[in-house]
Design a protein around this motif. Structure first.
Motif, PDB file in Angstrom:
ATOM      1  N   TRP A 198       0.856  -1.198   0.000  1.00  0.00           N
ATOM      2  CA  TRP A 198       0.000   0.000   0.000  1.00  0.00           C
ATOM      3  C   TRP A 198       0.889   1.245   0.000  1.00  0.00           C
ATOM      4  O   TRP A 198       1.893   1.326   0.725  1.00  0.00           O
ATOM      5  CB  TRP A 198      -0.889   0.009   1.231  1.00  0.00           C
ATOM      6  CG  TRP A 198      -1.912  -1.096   1.250  1.00  0.00           C
ATOM      7  CD1 TRP A 198      -2.251  -1.933   0.237  1.00  0.00           C
ATOM      8  CD2 TRP A 198      -2.721  -1.470   2.369  1.00  0.00           C
ATOM      9  NE1 TRP A 198      -3.231  -2.812   0.646  1.00  0.00           N
ATOM     10  CE2 TRP A 198      -3.541  -2.551   1.947  1.00  0.00           C
ATOM     11  CE3 TRP A 198      -2.842  -1.005   3.683  1.00  0.00           C
ATOM     12  CZ2 TRP A 198      -4.455  -3.170   2.798  1.00  0.00           C
ATOM     13  CZ3 TRP A 198      -3.746  -1.610   4.528  1.00  0.00           C
ATOM     14  CH2 TRP A 198      -4.554  -2.686   4.088  1.00  0.00           C
ATOM     15  N   HIS A 199       0.548   2.201  -0.815  1.00  0.00           N
ATOM     16  CA  HIS A 199       1.242   3.490  -0.940  1.00  0.00           C
ATOM     17  C   HIS A 199       2.629   3.354  -1.582  1.00  0.00           C
ATOM     18  O   HIS A 199       3.391   4.317  -1.592  1.00  0.00           O
ATOM     19  CB  HIS A 199       1.361   4.197   0.416  1.00  0.00           C
ATOM     20  CG  HIS A 199       0.060   4.348   1.133  1.00  0.00           C
ATOM     21  ND1 HIS A 199      -0.974   5.125   0.650  1.00  0.00           N
ATOM     22  CD2 HIS A 199      -0.394   3.787   2.300  1.00  0.00           C
ATOM     23  CE1 HIS A 199      -2.003   5.047   1.488  1.00  0.00           C
ATOM     24  NE2 HIS A 199      -1.682   4.248   2.476  1.00  0.00           N
ATOM     25  N   GLU A 200       2.927   2.209  -2.141  1.00  0.00           N
ATOM     26  CA  GLU A 200       4.189   2.021  -2.859  1.00  0.00           C
ATOM     27  C   GLU A 200       3.931   2.176  -4.357  1.00  0.00           C
ATOM     28  O   GLU A 200       2.910   1.717  -4.861  1.00  0.00           O
ATOM     29  CB  GLU A 200       4.779   0.647  -2.569  1.00  0.00           C
ATOM     30  CG  GLU A 200       6.146   0.420  -3.182  1.00  0.00           C
ATOM     31  CD  GLU A 200       6.738  -0.930  -2.807  1.00  0.00           C
ATOM     32  OE1 GLU A 200       7.931  -1.149  -3.127  1.00  0.00           O
ATOM     33  OE2 GLU A 200       6.031  -1.766  -2.208  1.00  0.00           O
ATOM     34  N   SER A 201       4.860   2.818  -5.058  1.00  0.00           N
ATOM     35  CA  SER A 201       4.652   3.148  -6.470  1.00  0.00           C
ATOM     36  C   SER A 201       5.705   2.509  -7.357  1.00  0.00           C
ATOM     37  O   SER A 201       6.830   2.229  -6.929  1.00  0.00           O
ATOM     38  CB  SER A 201       4.660   4.665  -6.681  1.00  0.00           C
ATOM     39  OG  SER A 201       3.622   5.297  -5.965  1.00  0.00           O
ATOM     40  N   LEU A 216       3.987   6.252 -16.722  1.00  0.00           N
ATOM     41  CA  LEU A 216       2.770   5.881 -16.024  1.00  0.00           C
ATOM     42  C   LEU A 216       3.167   5.422 -14.627  1.00  0.00           C
ATOM     43  O   LEU A 216       3.914   4.453 -14.475  1.00  0.00           O
ATOM     44  CB  LEU A 216       2.041   4.749 -16.750  1.00  0.00           C
ATOM     45  CG  LEU A 216       0.752   4.245 -16.089  1.00  0.00           C
ATOM     46  CD1 LEU A 216      -0.362   5.293 -16.238  1.00  0.00           C
ATOM     47  CD2 LEU A 216       0.309   2.919 -16.693  1.00  0.00           C
ATOM     48  N   THR A 217       2.687   6.129 -13.626  1.00  0.00           N
ATOM     49  CA  THR A 217       2.979   5.767 -12.239  1.00  0.00           C
ATOM     50  C   THR A 217       1.801   5.003 -11.661  1.00  0.00           C
ATOM     51  O   THR A 217       0.663   5.485 -11.678  1.00  0.00           O
ATOM     52  CB  THR A 217       3.272   7.006 -11.387  1.00  0.00           C
ATOM     53  OG1 THR A 217       4.442   7.658 -11.900  1.00  0.00           O
ATOM     54  CG2 THR A 217       3.510   6.630  -9.931  1.00  0.00           C
ATOM     55  N   ILE A 218       2.080   3.796 -11.168  1.00  0.00           N
ATOM     56  CA  ILE A 218       1.066   2.917 -10.580  1.00  0.00           C
ATOM     57  C   ILE A 218       1.352   2.816  -9.088  1.00  0.00           C
ATOM     58  O   ILE A 218       2.486   2.526  -8.684  1.00  0.00           O
ATOM     59  CB  ILE A 218       1.109   1.521 -11.227  1.00  0.00           C
ATOM     60  CG1 ILE A 218       0.863   1.630 -12.736  1.00  0.00           C
ATOM     61  CG2 ILE A 218       0.089   0.598 -10.578  1.00  0.00           C
ATOM     62  CD1 ILE A 218       1.145   0.344 -13.487  1.00  0.00           C
ATOM     63  N   THR A 219       0.340   3.045  -8.282  1.00  0.00           N
ATOM     64  CA  THR A 219       0.503   3.030  -6.830  1.00  0.00           C
ATOM     65  C   THR A 219      -0.484   2.061  -6.204  1.00  0.00           C
ATOM     66  O   THR A 219      -1.677   2.092  -6.539  1.00  0.00           O
ATOM     67  CB  THR A 219       0.291   4.436  -6.233  1.00  0.00           C
ATOM     68  OG1 THR A 219       1.184   5.360  -6.861  1.00  0.00           O
ATOM     69  CG2 THR A 219       0.533   4.435  -4.728  1.00  0.00           C
ATOM     70  N   GLY A 241      -6.055  -1.894  -4.150  1.00  0.00           N
ATOM     71  CA  GLY A 241      -6.486  -1.219  -5.360  1.00  0.00           C
ATOM     72  C   GLY A 241      -5.265  -0.557  -5.976  1.00  0.00           C
ATOM     73  O   GLY A 241      -4.150  -0.644  -5.447  1.00  0.00           O
ATOM     74  N   PHE A 242      -5.462   0.111  -7.102  1.00  0.00           N
ATOM     75  CA  PHE A 242      -4.338   0.771  -7.766  1.00  0.00           C
ATOM     76  C   PHE A 242      -4.773   2.129  -8.298  1.00  0.00           C
ATOM     77  O   PHE A 242      -5.877   2.274  -8.836  1.00  0.00           O
ATOM     78  CB  PHE A 242      -3.832  -0.057  -8.956  1.00  0.00           C
ATOM     79  CG  PHE A 242      -3.281  -1.404  -8.591  1.00  0.00           C
ATOM     80  CD1 PHE A 242      -1.993  -1.532  -8.091  1.00  0.00           C
ATOM     81  CD2 PHE A 242      -4.055  -2.544  -8.742  1.00  0.00           C
ATOM     82  CE1 PHE A 242      -1.491  -2.779  -7.750  1.00  0.00           C
ATOM     83  CE2 PHE A 242      -3.556  -3.794  -8.421  1.00  0.00           C
ATOM     84  CZ  PHE A 242      -2.266  -3.914  -7.918  1.00  0.00           C
ATOM     85  N   SER A 243      -3.888   3.106  -8.169  1.00  0.00           N
ATOM     86  CA  SER A 243      -4.059   4.362  -8.892  1.00  0.00           C
ATOM     87  C   SER A 243      -3.090   4.364 -10.064  1.00  0.00           C
ATOM     88  O   SER A 243      -2.014   3.757 -10.005  1.00  0.00           O
ATOM     89  CB  SER A 243      -3.799   5.570  -7.988  1.00  0.00           C
ATOM     90  OG  SER A 243      -2.416   5.720  -7.721  1.00  0.00           O
ATOM     91  N   MET A 244      -3.501   5.028 -11.142  1.00  0.00           N
ATOM     92  CA  MET A 244      -2.688   5.163 -12.347  1.00  0.00           C
ATOM     93  C   MET A 244      -2.670   6.628 -12.743  1.00  0.00           C
ATOM     94  O   MET A 244      -3.723   7.260 -12.800  1.00  0.00           O
ATOM     95  CB  MET A 244      -3.288   4.339 -13.491  1.00  0.00           C
ATOM     96  CG  MET A 244      -3.328   2.842 -13.258  1.00  0.00           C
ATOM     97  SD  MET A 244      -4.575   2.017 -14.314  1.00  0.00           S
ATOM     98  CE  MET A 244      -5.981   1.976 -13.191  1.00  0.00           C
TER      99      MET A 244
END
Length: 364
Positions: A198-201, A216-219, A241-244
């Motif tokens: 979690w919170h790692e990108s 593209l940064t995925i976190t 989950g993931f942010s992009m």
């Protein structure tokens, strides 16, 4: 070895990190772990109380699968002004943003179960096969949120790794890299696996047609859920989950995977949002008292949509496998009403058909 253990050797550092996240989730007021008796009661009653599904002929009229427009999807390259999200069924989405092509939780099998001989069967087909997808599109990223069978499908992952003509980046939560290495033969000969806390990108870079670099940064993001593949391995691997987010135009997306509503979603919105689009689960929620900690219902999905600060919402985790007691179309009906109840425009978080492409227009 399809049903093997997750780890050939236990990595104590990795396991300590996962255990810390499990403890963190257990501290949330909205989380509740069911007793073994409650779980057995739910499972024993499940098969006798599921509502009936219409015939395929009736479904083709009431809930048709849209054919994919490959020409249009292929046009979503470096210079496409808008983001495209195509719902492939359940939690499988094709996300195309600024030249990157991302596939989430790929499940193309008939059943989401340890074997294709028994278990929940899909009542709506996928709009394409994996072979058709890799023949028509250049996939960059395969994103897997956790190890439940309706999100991590052995055959689908194996076939993506086998048939993709280009190298893929598999992004998974802590602990699932070992599963991929052990179950998908020689996967790292051509492909890359990155596991995130979690919170790692992780940042992926590629060249665009104008010879500039785009990133593209995925976190990895916390979600209120759990993991298990065999029953005896509960929470042995992480879920997320993931942010992009793209550097070219700063387009952004959130893929939730699987979650119940929890207060930390507001922090995600403030810390990583706002998002152009959020892919948010809305189904598999009944009986509500039992499912609430781990699965949104449409009302909680709307709360999540607001909390993460998404401009548009794409409902996922419904309309494909009959996992719980609600009617198969109830989630989309309740989603519209929940948006109205929240004084929001239903069109901003509306239900879609499998195979349908959602165009997320760039803000002017």
């Amino acid at each position: 070895m399809r049903n093997s253990m997750f780890f050939s050797s236990r990595d104590s550092v990795l396991q300590d990190k996962i255990a810390a996240r499990v403890e963190e989730r257990n501290s949330w007021e909205t989380w509740r772990k069911h007793s073994p008796g409650e779980v057995m009661g739910f499972l024993s009653k499940r098969g006798f109380s599921l509502p009936s599904i219409p015939t395929q002929k009736e479904l083709d009229i009431e809930f048709p699968v849209q054919p994919l427009d490959w020409n249009y999807l292929q046009s979503a390259g470096d210079n496409h002004q808008n983001m495209l999200v195509t719902w492939m069924g359940h939690a499988t989405c094709l996300v195309q943003m600024d030249g990157f092509c991302i596939l989430t939780d790929p499940v193309f099998s008939y059943r989401c179960a340890p074997t294709q001989l028994a278990g929940p069967a899909r009542y709506r087909p996928t709009p394409c096969t994996i072979q058709e997808m890799v023949d028509n599109l250049h996939l960059d990223v395969i994103m897997i949120s956790h190890n439940h069978y309706d999100h991590l499908d052995y055959d689908s992952v194996k076939n993506l790794a086998k048939f993709s003509p280009n190298p893929l980046l598999f992004v998974v939560p802590l602990g699932l890299k070992s599963w991929l290495q052990h179950n998908i033969s020689k996967i790292e000969d051509r492909h890359t696996i990155v596991e995130l806390d979690w919170h790692e990108s992780y940042t992926l870079e590629k060249s665009t047609t104008d010879e500039k670099k785009n990133q593209l940064t995925i976190t990895g993001l916390p979600m209120q859920h759990w993991s298990s593949r065999h029953g005896y391995d509960r929470d042995a691997t992480l879920w997320c989950g993931f942010s992009m987010r793209s550097t070219k135009t700063h387009k952004s997306a959130l893929f939730a995977g699987d979650t119940g509503y929890f207060d930390g979603l507001k922090d995600i919105g403030e810390r990583y949002g706002p998002f152009d689009v959020g892919m948010i689960p809305i189904g598999a929620y009944a009986p509500r008292e039992f499912m609430k900690p781990q699965h949104n219902d449409p009302c909680d999905a709307v709360k999540m949509y607001q909390a993460i600060q998404a401009r548009r919402g794409v409902p996922i985790h419904w309309g494909t496998f009959q996992l719980t007691k609600e009617n198969y179309l109830e989630p989309r009906e309740r989603l519209k009403q929940s948006m109205l109840d929240a004084n929001l425009q239903p069109k901003d978080f509306d239900s879609w058909l499998i195979g349908e492409t959602v165009v997320i227009e760039s803000e002017i």
